[in-house]
Design a protein around this motif. Structure first.
Motif, PDB file in Angstrom:
ATOM      1  N   ILE A 126      67.924  -7.566 -13.652  1.00 42.41           N
ATOM      2  CA  ILE A 126      66.548  -7.362 -13.897  1.00 42.41           C
ATOM      3  C   ILE A 126      65.787  -6.664 -12.853  1.00 42.41           C
ATOM      4  O   ILE A 126      64.973  -5.621 -13.236  1.00 42.41           O
ATOM      5  CB  ILE A 126      65.831  -8.804 -14.077  1.00 42.41           C
ATOM      6  CG1 ILE A 126      64.594  -8.515 -14.477  1.00 42.41           C
ATOM      7  CG2 ILE A 126      65.985  -9.495 -12.599  1.00 42.41           C
ATOM      8  CD1 ILE A 126      64.367  -7.948 -15.959  1.00 42.41           C
ATOM      9  N   ALA A 127      66.543  -6.662 -11.780  1.00 37.27           N
ATOM     10  CA  ALA A 127      65.751  -5.975 -10.541  1.00 37.27           C
ATOM     11  C   ALA A 127      66.269  -4.203 -10.708  1.00 37.27           C
ATOM     12  O   ALA A 127      65.346  -3.499 -10.624  1.00 37.27           O
ATOM     13  CB  ALA A 127      66.567  -6.207  -9.174  1.00 37.27           C
ATOM     14  N   GLU A 128      67.216  -4.041 -11.172  1.00 39.37           N
ATOM     15  CA  GLU A 128      67.948  -2.752 -11.728  1.00 39.37           C
ATOM     16  C   GLU A 128      66.857  -2.096 -12.810  1.00 39.37           C
ATOM     17  O   GLU A 128      66.353  -0.879 -12.681  1.00 39.37           O
ATOM     18  CB  GLU A 128      69.166  -2.579 -11.940  1.00 39.37           C
ATOM     19  CG  GLU A 128      70.063  -2.662 -10.913  1.00 39.37           C
ATOM     20  CD  GLU A 128      71.715  -2.561 -11.565  1.00 39.37           C
ATOM     21  OE1 GLU A 128      72.483  -1.759 -10.975  1.00 39.37           O
ATOM     22  OE2 GLU A 128      71.897  -3.403 -12.497  1.00 39.37           O
ATOM     23  N   SER A 181      56.734 -17.090 -11.715  1.00 45.40           N
ATOM     24  CA  SER A 181      56.763 -17.489 -10.187  1.00 45.40           C
ATOM     25  C   SER A 181      57.714 -16.448  -9.474  1.00 45.40           C
ATOM     26  O   SER A 181      57.712 -16.367  -8.334  1.00 45.40           O
ATOM     27  CB  SER A 181      57.195 -18.909 -10.248  1.00 45.40           C
ATOM     28  OG  SER A 181      58.320 -19.125 -10.836  1.00 45.40           O
ATOM     29  N   ASP A 182      58.651 -15.823 -10.212  1.00 43.49           N
ATOM     30  CA  ASP A 182      59.774 -15.159  -9.779  1.00 43.49           C
ATOM     31  C   ASP A 182      59.945 -14.090 -10.824  1.00 43.49           C
ATOM     32  O   ASP A 182      60.288 -14.267 -12.138  1.00 43.49           O
ATOM     33  CB  ASP A 182      61.007 -15.869  -9.675  1.00 43.49           C
ATOM     34  CG  ASP A 182      62.318 -15.399  -8.785  1.00 43.49           C
ATOM     35  OD1 ASP A 182      62.382 -14.155  -9.253  1.00 43.49           O
ATOM     36  OD2 ASP A 182      62.702 -15.719  -7.365  1.00 43.49           O
ATOM     37  N   PHE A 183      60.245 -12.782 -10.342  1.00 42.37           N
ATOM     38  CA  PHE A 183      60.550 -11.737 -11.188  1.00 42.37           C
ATOM     39  C   PHE A 183      61.702 -11.915 -12.153  1.00 42.37           C
ATOM     40  O   PHE A 183      61.898 -11.490 -13.407  1.00 42.37           O
ATOM     41  CB  PHE A 183      60.375 -10.428 -10.560  1.00 42.37           C
ATOM     42  CG  PHE A 183      61.639 -10.154  -9.858  1.00 42.37           C
ATOM     43  CD1 PHE A 183      62.848  -9.686 -10.169  1.00 42.37           C
ATOM     44  CD2 PHE A 183      61.706 -10.594  -8.377  1.00 42.37           C
ATOM     45  CE1 PHE A 183      63.968  -9.304  -9.748  1.00 42.37           C
ATOM     46  CE2 PHE A 183      62.828 -10.133  -7.640  1.00 42.37           C
ATOM     47  CZ  PHE A 183      63.900  -9.818  -8.229  1.00 42.37           C
ATOM     48  N   ARG A 184      62.796 -12.698 -11.498  1.00 40.82           N
ATOM     49  CA  ARG A 184      64.094 -12.694 -12.234  1.00 40.82           C
ATOM     50  C   ARG A 184      63.881 -13.965 -13.288  1.00 40.82           C
ATOM     51  O   ARG A 184      64.903 -13.778 -14.235  1.00 40.82           O
ATOM     52  CB  ARG A 184      64.816 -13.389 -11.231  1.00 40.82           C
ATOM     53  CG  ARG A 184      65.460 -12.587 -10.296  1.00 40.82           C
ATOM     54  CD  ARG A 184      66.397 -12.961  -8.915  1.00 40.82           C
ATOM     55  NE  ARG A 184      65.469 -14.028  -8.157  1.00 40.82           N
ATOM     56  CZ  ARG A 184      65.645 -14.375  -6.929  1.00 40.82           C
ATOM     57  NH1 ARG A 184      66.724 -14.278  -6.492  1.00 40.82           N
ATOM     58  NH2 ARG A 184      64.608 -14.918  -6.078  1.00 40.82           N
ATOM     59  N   ASP A 185      62.805 -14.472 -13.457  1.00 34.68           N
ATOM     60  CA  ASP A 185      62.489 -15.402 -14.754  1.00 34.68           C
ATOM     61  C   ASP A 185      62.297 -14.616 -15.907  1.00 34.68           C
ATOM     62  O   ASP A 185      62.237 -15.152 -16.995  1.00 34.68           O
ATOM     63  CB  ASP A 185      61.320 -16.186 -14.277  1.00 34.68           C
ATOM     64  CG  ASP A 185      61.446 -17.378 -13.517  1.00 34.68           C
ATOM     65  OD1 ASP A 185      62.921 -17.684 -13.150  1.00 34.68           O
ATOM     66  OD2 ASP A 185      60.627 -18.120 -12.497  1.00 34.68           O
ATOM     67  N   MET A 186      61.850 -13.190 -15.646  1.00 34.14           N
ATOM     68  CA  MET A 186      61.506 -12.474 -16.856  1.00 34.14           C
ATOM     69  C   MET A 186      62.571 -12.626 -18.118  1.00 34.14           C
ATOM     70  O   MET A 186      62.180 -12.447 -19.288  1.00 34.14           O
ATOM     71  CB  MET A 186      61.523 -10.947 -16.503  1.00 34.14           C
ATOM     72  CG  MET A 186      60.608 -10.145 -17.724  1.00 34.14           C
ATOM     73  SD  MET A 186      60.552  -8.504 -17.185  1.00 34.14           S
ATOM     74  CE  MET A 186      59.498  -8.751 -15.792  1.00 34.14           C
ATOM     75  N   VAL A 187      63.861 -12.586 -17.616  1.00 30.54           N
ATOM     76  CA  VAL A 187      64.911 -12.707 -18.498  1.00 30.54           C
ATOM     77  C   VAL A 187      64.775 -13.870 -19.660  1.00 30.54           C
ATOM     78  O   VAL A 187      65.433 -13.866 -20.519  1.00 30.54           O
ATOM     79  CB  VAL A 187      66.344 -12.780 -17.993  1.00 30.54           C
ATOM     80  CG1 VAL A 187      66.562 -11.402 -17.080  1.00 30.54           C
ATOM     81  CG2 VAL A 187      66.389 -13.769 -16.936  1.00 30.54           C
ATOM     82  N   ASN A 188      63.896 -14.859 -19.212  1.00 32.41           N
ATOM     83  CA  ASN A 188      63.956 -15.945 -20.094  1.00 32.41           C
ATOM     84  C   ASN A 188      62.653 -15.867 -20.874  1.00 32.41           C
ATOM     85  O   ASN A 188      62.443 -16.860 -21.654  1.00 32.41           O
ATOM     86  CB  ASN A 188      63.888 -17.243 -19.100  1.00 32.41           C
ATOM     87  CG  ASN A 188      64.857 -17.593 -18.151  1.00 32.41           C
ATOM     88  OD1 ASN A 188      65.946 -17.426 -18.706  1.00 32.41           O
ATOM     89  ND2 ASN A 188      64.817 -17.988 -16.926  1.00 32.41           N
ATOM     90  N   PHE A 189      62.092 -14.512 -20.851  1.00 29.88           N
ATOM     91  CA  PHE A 189      60.799 -14.835 -21.608  1.00 29.88           C
ATOM     92  C   PHE A 189      61.000 -13.439 -22.742  1.00 29.88           C
ATOM     93  O   PHE A 189      59.886 -12.919 -22.874  1.00 29.88           O
ATOM     94  CB  PHE A 189      59.699 -14.677 -20.916  1.00 29.88           C
ATOM     95  CG  PHE A 189      59.226 -15.903 -20.139  1.00 29.88           C
ATOM     96  CD1 PHE A 189      58.480 -16.620 -20.648  1.00 29.88           C
ATOM     97  CD2 PHE A 189      59.765 -16.207 -18.779  1.00 29.88           C
ATOM     98  CE1 PHE A 189      57.848 -17.655 -19.872  1.00 29.88           C
ATOM     99  CE2 PHE A 189      59.740 -17.265 -18.275  1.00 29.88           C
ATOM    100  CZ  PHE A 189      58.401 -18.155 -18.844  1.00 29.88           C
ATOM    101  N   ALA A 210      61.159  -3.305 -23.188  1.00 27.07           N
ATOM    102  CA  ALA A 210      62.219  -2.026 -22.929  1.00 27.07           C
ATOM    103  C   ALA A 210      63.235  -2.415 -21.778  1.00 27.07           C
ATOM    104  O   ALA A 210      64.262  -2.257 -21.882  1.00 27.07           O
ATOM    105  CB  ALA A 210      61.595  -0.582 -22.537  1.00 27.07           C
ATOM    106  N   ALA A 211      62.686  -2.835 -20.669  1.00 21.39           N
ATOM    107  CA  ALA A 211      63.274  -3.531 -19.447  1.00 21.39           C
ATOM    108  C   ALA A 211      64.347  -4.420 -19.631  1.00 21.39           C
ATOM    109  O   ALA A 211      65.672  -4.449 -19.394  1.00 21.39           O
ATOM    110  CB  ALA A 211      62.546  -3.854 -18.511  1.00 21.39           C
TER     111      ALA A 211
END
Length: 258
Positions: free
Chosen positions: A195-197, A233-241, A183-184
């Protein structure tokens, strides 16, 4: 009164929660009709992480609804704006619990205004809103919960100054998911958020939408220790998964549950 089997219902609730936890949700707004909510309230212990919501059907039993409110079975009453006439809506409004309102008819442009006029605390947004609707939400105290199917609605609402939270839309129609991570990411891909928003809308904003923001949704002194640990390792990497469940551990009230 029907016997829904309290232990069996509690077991089902725990399985649903485990599924939600496994995909990144620590708290669930659980909607059900009167008898399942009554049975759930009788469970010992009541499964943690549930915010009970009573689904008010078009042909509701007024006495039953009053009993549900009197017994504090639900934190919210949830209803389709267009499934009820004005007398029914007025009666529902006077009962006390917060109202969570949606509109199954996507072609009805006036539903937001009607919902707010009847005191909606939460609006479940299933389709993008027009500018006038977004302005109405921004001028109110209501929180708009954006489901994945309406991801493109999020930026106009935020820009208008509305209170906005992310919801999974699980079992709420097309586009729903049991994964808050999915959803995010939908808000990032289709809603124009970073991704932070998206994480903010999925955590502290979502907690406030459920009425539990004072105790849940962020890591602060005095709040419950509900934590989500990801294989990142970094929350910003979520967009790659996208499509990959990166949940590693769920800690609820300081206890490892998954």
């Amino acid at each position: 009164d029907a016997d829904f089997g309290v232990p069996a219902l509690a077991a089902v609730a725990r399985k649903v929660l485990q599924l939600a936890f496994a995909h990144g949700s620590g708290t669930v707004g659980a909607g059900a009709t009167y008898f399942p909510l009554r049975a759930l309230a009788a469970a010992d212990p009541v499964p943690p992480g549930i915010v009970p919501t009573l689904e008010v059907e078009s042909e509701f039993d007024e006495a039953q609804l009053q009993r549900a409110v009197r017994r504090n079975l639900a934190a919210f009453l949830r209803l389709d704006m267009l499934a009820h006439g004005r007398p029914g809506l007025h009666m529902i409004r006077t009962l006390g619990p917060r109202l969570r309102i949606f509109c199954a008819d996507g072609e009805q442009p006036d539903w937001v205004g009607f919902a707010l006029a009847y005191g909606a605390a939460v609006l479940d947004i299933r389709r993008p809103l027009n500018r006038a609707q977004a302005s109405l939400v921004a001028d109110s105290d209501a929180v708009a919960v954006i489901t994945p199917a309406a991801a493109s609605a999020v930026r106009p609402l935020l820009d208008a100054g509305a209170g906005v939270a992310a919801g999974s839309g699980f079992q709420m129609g097309s586009g729903g998911t049991c994964s808050m991570q999915t959803a995010a990411l939908q808000l990032v891909r289709e809603g124009g958020l970073d991704i932070a928003e998206a994480i903010t809308l999925s955590t502290i904003n979502a907690a406030h939408a459920l009425g539990v923001g004072a105790s849940f949704g962020s890591i602060e002194a005095g709040k419950r220790a509900d934590l989500l640990v990801l294989h990142l390792s970094d929350f910003r990497d979520m967009v790659n998964f996208t499509g990959v469940n990166v949940v590693s551990k769920i800690i609820q009230a300081g206890t490892l549950v998954l």
